[in-house]
Design a protein around this motif. Structure first.
Motif, short mmCIF file in Angstrom:
data_model
loop_
_atom_site.label_atom_id
_atom_site.label_comp_id
_atom_site.label_asym_id
_atom_site.label_seq_id
_atom_site.Cartn_x
_atom_site.Cartn_y
_atom_site.Cartn_z
N GLU A 108 42.22 39.74 44.06
CA GLU A 108 41.35 38.57 43.94
C GLU A 108 42.05 37.47 43.15
O GLU A 108 42.81 37.75 42.22
CB GLU A 108 40.04 38.91 43.22
CG GLU A 108 39.14 39.88 43.95
CD GLU A 108 37.98 40.31 43.06
OE1 GLU A 108 36.85 40.31 43.56
OE2 GLU A 108 38.23 40.64 41.88
N MET B 174 41.26 34.58 40.51
CA MET B 174 40.20 34.37 39.53
C MET B 174 40.44 33.10 38.74
O MET B 174 41.57 32.81 38.33
CB MET B 174 40.11 35.56 38.58
CG MET B 174 39.86 36.88 39.26
SD MET B 174 39.66 38.23 38.05
CE MET B 174 41.29 38.23 37.28
N ARG C 258 35.66 34.54 41.45
CA ARG C 258 36.67 35.37 42.10
C ARG C 258 36.66 35.10 43.60
O ARG C 258 35.60 34.94 44.20
CB ARG C 258 36.42 36.85 41.84
CG ARG C 258 36.32 37.22 40.37
CD ARG C 258 36.31 38.72 40.18
NE ARG C 258 35.19 39.37 40.84
CZ ARG C 258 34.03 39.65 40.26
NH1 ARG C 258 33.84 39.32 39.00
NH2 ARG C 258 33.07 40.26 40.92
#
Length: 267
Positions: free
Chosen positions: A123, A125, A145
Motif C-alpha cells: 500500500e 500511505m 492508504r
C-alpha cells in the motif's frame, strides 16, 4: 496471520493473547479514509469475526481512546489515541521532516494539494499533506492508504519492484487492477516502465472519475525509492497541458526532496 476466535491449543495463554492482538489489529485496519465510520456488523462481516467478539474488542479500544463512537450514528471511528501512538513515528520520519518545506513550495506553485507517500509493501500511505487553498480540492488525508494499481503513487512504488513480484501482487489481489488478465498485467508493466522513464506517473481519472493524480519518486543515497511526492487535483481543472506542468513540478519537487535527503536519482 488471519483473525481467529479460537486458540491453537488448550490452556495456551500465549496463543490466546496473540489471537486477541491480531483480531484487534484487524478491527483497526478495517477503517479507512473512504469509510471512516463503521458499525459492529460491518466490521464483523469484513474480517470474519462474530459480532460479540467485535463488540468486546471495540469496547477495549474505546476505553483506550483508539476508537470513538459517533454520537449521531452510534458507529465507530478511529480515535485521537491513534495520533498519540503514531506521533513518535511521524516525528522521527526523516523523509516527512525534509519534505515538508518542499511540499509547501509545491502547493504554492501549483495551487493544488501536495502530499508525501511511503510504501509498506502492498500500500501507498500518506504521511504528510499540504492542502490546496482552492475551495474545491482533493486531499490525501494523513494515514490514507491506496492499493489500486492505477493510483499514481502506487505506480511509482511498483515501478521499482521486480516484475515477477508485481505480477504476484496483481494476481493475488493485494494490488487491484481492473480487468485483470495476462494481457492487462503486461500492459501495466509497460506503463510502469514509461512512467519511470518520464519521471512521474499519472492517474487521469482512472481510480476516481473526478480526480487526477501525478506522483514522482524520492530516492535515498543508494538510489532506492523511499517515498513519493503526490499531487491530487480535481479533474475539471486539469487539461493535458496542465497535467504536464503538474507532472514536471512534481518531479522537480521529488528531486529536491531527494537532494535534501542526501539521496541520488539513478541514471
Amino acid at each position: 496471520m488471519t483473525p481467529s476466535e479460537s486458540s491453537d491449543a488448550p490452556n495456551n495463554g500465549d496463543s490466546k493473547s496473540t489471537s486477541v492482538i491480531v483480531n484487534a489489529i484487524a478491527v483497526l485496519r478495517s477503517f479507512s479514509a473512504d469509510e471512516p465510520l463503521l458499525g459492529v456488523t460491518e466490521i464483523a462481516s469484513r474480517i470474519g469475526l462474530h459480532k460479540s467478539t467485535i463488540s468486546r474488542i471495540l469496547a477495549t479500544l474505546e476505553q483506550e481512546g483508539l476508537v470513538e463512537r459517533d454520537v449521531d450514528s452510534r458507529r465507530f471511528r478511529l480515535g485521537l489515541g491513534m495520533i498519540a501512538m503514531a506521533g513518535p513515528l511521524l516525528a522521527e520520519l526523516e523523509e516527512r521532516r525534509v519534505a515538508y518545506p518542499v511540499l509547501r513550495e509545491l502547493t504554492e506553485r501549483t495551487g493544488e494539494t501536495s502530499a508525501l507517500m511511503v510504501w509498506n509493501g502492498v500500500e501507498s500511505m500518506c504521511v504528510e499533506q499540504i492542502p490546496s487553498r482552492h475551495q474545491v480540492k482533493h486531499l490525501a488525508p494523513l494515514g490514507a492508504r491506496y492499493n489500486e494499481a492505477l493510483s499514481s503513487s502506487v505506480q511509482v512504488f511498483l515501478a521499482a519492484e521486480d516484475h515477477e513480484r508485481v505480477r504476484n501482487l496483481l494476481r493475488g489481489g493485494s494490488i487491484t487492477l481492473p480487468g485483470l488478465d495476462d494481457a492487462s498485467v503486461e500492459t501495466y508493466l509497460d506503463r510502469l516502465k514509461e512512467s519511470a522513464a518520464r519521471g512521474w506517473a499519472v492517474n487521469f481519472g482512472e481510480t476516481s472519475i473526478e480526480e487526477v493524480g501525478v506522483a514522482s519518486p524520492v530516492h535515498d543515497h543508494r538510489g532506492n525509492i523511499v517515498a513519493a511526492v503526490l499531487i491530487p487535483a480535481p479533474k475539471f481543472r486539469v487539461s493535458q497541458d496542465v497535467l504536464t506542468s503538474l507532472g514536471e513540478a512534481c518531479a522537480e519537487a521529488a528531486a529536491k526532496v531527494t537532494t535534501r535527503l542526501g539521496g541520488r536519482t539513478p541514471q
